[in-house]
Design a protein around this motif. Structure first.
Motif, PDB file in Angstrom:
ATOM      1  N   ALA A   1      44.006  29.161  25.590  1.00 53.24           N
ATOM      2  CA  ALA A   1      44.757  30.093  26.147  1.00 53.24           C
ATOM      3  C   ALA A   1      43.889  31.172  27.251  1.00 53.24           C
ATOM      4  O   ALA A   1      44.230  31.880  27.711  1.00 53.24           O
ATOM      5  N   LEU A   2      42.658  30.788  27.126  1.00 54.47           N
ATOM      6  CA  LEU A   2      41.647  31.465  27.843  1.00 54.47           C
ATOM      7  C   LEU A   2      41.340  31.132  29.133  1.00 54.47           C
ATOM      8  O   LEU A   2      41.165  29.570  29.335  1.00 54.47           O
TER       9      LEU A   2
ATOM     10  N   LEU B   1      40.906  37.002  22.833  1.00 56.33           N
ATOM     11  CA  LEU B   1      41.894  37.040  23.818  1.00 56.33           C
ATOM     12  C   LEU B   1      41.775  38.155  24.911  1.00 56.33           C
ATOM     13  O   LEU B   1      41.858  38.274  25.948  1.00 56.33           O
ATOM     14  N   ASP B   2      41.296  39.259  24.135  1.00 51.25           N
ATOM     15  CA  ASP B   2      41.050  40.349  25.168  1.00 51.25           C
ATOM     16  C   ASP B   2      39.734  40.366  25.870  1.00 51.25           C
ATOM     17  O   ASP B   2      39.853  40.431  27.259  1.00 51.25           O
ATOM     18  N   LEU B   3      38.598  39.806  25.301  1.00 52.03           N
ATOM     19  CA  LEU B   3      37.563  39.654  26.065  1.00 52.03           C
ATOM     20  C   LEU B   3      37.558  38.432  26.850  1.00 52.03           C
ATOM     21  O   LEU B   3      36.765  38.371  28.092  1.00 52.03           O
ATOM     22  N   GLY B   4      38.654  37.627  26.960  1.00 52.76           N
ATOM     23  CA  GLY B   4      38.672  36.403  27.695  1.00 52.76           C
ATOM     24  C   GLY B   4      39.173  36.820  29.153  1.00 52.76           C
ATOM     25  O   GLY B   4      39.053  35.998  29.894  1.00 52.76           O
ATOM     26  N   ARG B   5      39.663  38.118  29.216  1.00 52.18           N
ATOM     27  CA  ARG B   5      40.021  38.578  30.606  1.00 52.18           C
ATOM     28  C   ARG B   5      38.678  38.740  31.452  1.00 52.18           C
ATOM     29  O   ARG B   5      38.954  38.733  32.738  1.00 52.18           O
ATOM     30  N   THR B   6      37.622  38.858  30.791  1.00 53.15           N
ATOM     31  CA  THR B   6      36.519  39.103  31.649  1.00 53.15           C
ATOM     32  C   THR B   6      35.431  38.222  31.315  1.00 53.15           C
ATOM     33  O   THR B   6      34.339  38.249  32.092  1.00 53.15           O
ATOM     34  N   HIS B   7      35.260  37.821  30.225  1.00 52.12           N
ATOM     35  CA  HIS B   7      34.120  37.087  29.813  1.00 52.12           C
ATOM     36  C   HIS B   7      34.357  35.441  29.730  1.00 52.12           C
ATOM     37  O   HIS B   7      35.624  35.091  29.449  1.00 52.12           O
ATOM     38  N   HIS B   8      33.465  34.837  29.666  1.00 54.84           N
ATOM     39  CA  HIS B   8      33.379  33.509  29.153  1.00 54.84           C
ATOM     40  C   HIS B   8      33.217  33.342  27.605  1.00 54.84           C
ATOM     41  O   HIS B   8      32.178  33.856  27.314  1.00 54.84           O
ATOM     42  N   VAL B   9      34.188  32.946  26.995  1.00 55.76           N
ATOM     43  CA  VAL B   9      34.425  33.193  25.406  1.00 55.76           C
ATOM     44  C   VAL B   9      33.959  31.994  24.853  1.00 55.76           C
ATOM     45  O   VAL B   9      34.491  31.094  24.709  1.00 55.76           O
ATOM     46  N   LEU B  10      32.949  32.031  23.753  1.00 53.62           N
ATOM     47  CA  LEU B  10      32.527  31.004  22.867  1.00 53.62           C
ATOM     48  C   LEU B  10      33.493  31.421  21.483  1.00 53.62           C
ATOM     49  O   LEU B  10      33.274  32.266  20.868  1.00 53.62           O
TER      50      LEU B  10
END
Length: 225
Positions: free
Chosen positions: A45-46, A21-30
């Protein structure tokens, strides 16, 4: 602009969920997890995410991107008791998840990490530094994970891949609640970390300019018993 790509294992709950959830602010998350049902709410949610579904202890990793900026190993299991009472199957299961799956996924991801000058974060434990009666299996797997991260850091330094070990103390999670129940103690939120605190430490390592590496970092609850 292209978002950097982060893969987070164990992202359906606990520390992994907070990190995703935190990295989703700046990254595309797998969003890594064992089932689609588990990862789907996090993906939804991302702002930019996709599922990465596999039981990495037994399954090969799904296809990886050509470039991977961050790999966070957060999946893990805690099990075992006193050495005299713990059979080999428990040792093998814990090591399969806490170490062998990490090694397999890292090996598969190295070309993508090298292409991006990426960062590998191993979410370890305070048990990666010290053991106690009844904790040999888990601690041994985490000692081994620390050794793995130390070796990987030196092997990949010239390729520009950074490696960070993060060692949280007791953190609020399903794993922690099960451990405390097994120990016959009351669960006290005042003496465990919020997973968001661990995610903030991960963020510190991720946001460090590439000329430096947070190699090893410990975080513990402010209050302890």
């Amino acid at each position: 602009m292209r978002r950097p790509v982060a893969l987070v294992t164990g992202a359906s709950r606990g520390i992994g969920r907070a990190v995703a959830l935190d990295l989703g602010r700046t990254h595309h998350v797998l969003v890594g997890g064992r089932t689609m049902e588990g990862v789907a709410p996090i993906v939804a949610a991302l702002p930019s995410a996709e599922p990465f579904v596999a039981d990495l202890a037994v399954d090969p990793a799904p296809a990886l991107p050509d470039r991977l900026d961050v790999l966070v190993h957060s999946a893990g299991v805690e099990d075992g008791g006193r050495i005299a009472e713990t059979d080999r199957a428990v040792w093998e299961r814990v090591f399969a998840i806490n170490l062998f799956a990490v090694a397999d996924l890292t090996r598969a991801a190295l070309p993508a990490l090298r292409a991006a000058g990426g960062l590998v974060i191993a979410v370890n434990s305070g048990a990666g530094f010290a053991s106690a009666p009844g904790g040999a299996v888990y601690a041994a797997s985490k000692f081994a994970l620390r050794a793995f991260a130390d070796a990987l850091r030196e092997e990949e330094r010239a390729a520009g891949v950074r490696v960070t070990s993060i060692h949280p103390g007791r953190t609020d999670s399903d794993m922690q609640r099960a451990k405390v129940a097994r120990e016959g103690r009351d669960y006290d939120l005042d003496v465990v970390l919020d997973p968001a605190s661990v995610a903030a430490v991960v963020r510190t390592a991720v946001d460090l300019p590439p000329g430096g590496t947070v190699e090893t970092l410990s975080i513990r609850p402010t209050r302890i018993r």
